[in-house]
Write an enzyme that holds these catalytic residues in place. Structure first.
Site, mmCIF file in Angstrom:
data_model
loop_
_atom_site.group_PDB
_atom_site.id
_atom_site.type_symbol
_atom_site.label_atom_id
_atom_site.label_comp_id
_atom_site.label_asym_id
_atom_site.label_seq_id
_atom_site.Cartn_x
_atom_site.Cartn_y
_atom_site.Cartn_z
ATOM 1 C CD GLU A 185 22.535 66.268 18.428
ATOM 2 O OE1 GLU A 185 22.307 66.376 17.287
ATOM 3 O OE2 GLU A 185 22.264 67.535 19.249
ATOM 4 C CE1 TYR A 206 20.119 66.936 21.534
ATOM 5 C CE2 TYR A 206 21.485 66.935 23.462
ATOM 6 C CZ TYR A 206 21.318 67.259 22.192
ATOM 7 O OH TYR A 206 22.556 67.682 21.673
#
Ligand code: GDP
Ligand code: MN
Length: 381
Positions: free
Chosen positions: A189, A101
């Site tokens: 993101e 992530y």
């Protein structure tokens, strides 16, 4: 402005962030053609601006063009948390060894950029952070200096990403940070950023929010909007001059003022219900505005009851009531309407509603009572 995944990836590719090669498709036939061009196994990905597409069945592997066509036929038109899929992205499938992530955002409080990196990507990062806060590494970046090489490496080591490919991961982080800055983003993101079985680092997902104040530097960015197939109800509301946002629940909300509408949503959820929308008629709404607000709500088949919450200042409750009565007369309203009127001309407004003597109108004295009643009615009680 929030981009679709494929638009974010298109921008990533421009600035040197590795992404799988892909094609957009609006029909199953286009999906087949895209799979033929790409060759081999592909992934068919629903393009909606909401997360958790994988879990919702909006991401499927397809071994050949025929399968890509079939999977696209299933995914196109699918509803993913209130968003209809009108476009799929077909990309060459990746062989995943690890899912990470990565995000870059602004930390306004700290007046710095904030990097977040985790070795536990691919899943809901809020859940990872809640269960194991140490699994998400946070580091501030001085926007004047940028993300230095040593800092990118530190992020990689502290987050515990694969050591053998640490140099590549660090370089991918720096490319993503450059994308964040150079493209004037509020958010970049990537969940997951993957390590492939052959040691490559690739952005497998992309959530990009562009700062529209920076568009003067990027004359081609506003065109991204053309791909946004606007929700037909939201479009109708915009045409009527209403500020409407579709939500997941069953209680239709109408209020005057964004703050009041927001608190109405909160109170509805406090009493165990869920709002189907945000709808702010603004200050000084006319009777026509109220009628068109109710008309807009009739287009949303998930609405079971409506809650009109008005605190009259410059908005006159008698005009609101007149708008409701007009809607009762001219539109076939399929649900009960709980009405709470307070403030300017509230007594006159209530009298007008009493005069209409419609069993569809349920008066309520307070916001809490109104919310309770609306939620009960939405549940058929
Ligand atoms: P999201 O569910 O909306 O976040 O969509 P993502 O693009 O992040 O995809 C969700 C998950 O699908 C990923 O975490 C992967 O596990 C899986 N996935 C997506 N693309 C591929 C692919 O090319 N190959 C494989 N094996 N899995 C994939
Ligand atoms: Mn994702």
């Amino acid at each position: 402005m929030d981009l679709f995944e494929f638009q974010g990836k298109t921008l990533f590719a421009r600035v040197g962030v590795p992404v799988p090669e892909g094609r957009a498709a609006r029909t199953p036939a286009e999906a087949r053609a895209a799979a033929e061009e790409l060759g081999g196994t592909v992934v068919v990905k629903a393009q909606v601006q909401v997360g958790g597409r994988g879990k919702a069945g909006g991401i499927k592997l397809a071994a050949d063009p025929g399968e890509a066509e079939a999977r696209a036929a299933e995914i196109l038109g699918m509803d993913i948390r209130g968003h209809t899929v009108r476009l799929v992205w077909i990309e060459r499938a990746s062989e995943i060894a690890a899912e990470y992530y990565v995000s870059f955002t602004l930390d306004r409080g700290a007046k710095q950029h904030l990097a977040m990196v985790s070795a536990r990507g691919g899943m809901d990062i809020e859940a990872v952070a809640a269960e194991d806060p140490g699994a998400v590494v946070r580091m501030h970046i001085d926007p004047v200096v940028g993300l230095a090489g040593w800092q990118a490496s530190e992020l990689v080591y502290r987050a515990g990403l694969d050591r053998a490919t640490a140099r590549r991961s660090a370089s991918a982080l720096r490319s993503l940070y450059r994308a964040f800055v150079d493209l004037d983003c509020d958010l970049v993101e990537v969940n997951p950023l993957i390590l492939t079985t052959d040691g490559q680092i690739v952005a497998l997902d992309a959530k990009v929010t562009l700062d529209s104040s920076g568009f003067f530097r990027h004359p081609d960015f506003p065109a991204f909007r053309e791909a946004f197939e606007e929700d037909p109800i939201e479009a109708a509301a915009r045409e009527a001059g209403l500020n409407f946002i579709k939500l997941d629940g069953s209680v239709g909300i109408v209020g005057n003022g964004a703050g009041l509408v927001m608190s109405t949503l909160d109170v509805v959820s406090l009493v165990g219900g869920a709002a189907s929308n945000f709808l702010d008629v603004g200050g000084g709404a006319s009777a026509e505005t109220i009628t068109s607000a109710l008309e807009v709500l009739t287009r949303d088949t998930s609405v079971r009851s409506v809650l009109i919450n008005i605190f009259g200042g410059i908005t006159r409750c008698d005009l609101v009531a007149t708008g409701i009565v007009e809607a009762l007369r001219s539109i076939d309203l399929p649900w009960p309407i709980v009405v709470r009127l307070d403030g300017t001309n509230a007594a006159e407004g209530r009298a007008i509603l009493d005069g209409a003597a419609s069993e569809k109108v349920v008066p309520a004295a307070t916001m809490l009572e109104a919310a309770r009643r609306a939620v009960q009615l939405a549940e058929g009680r």
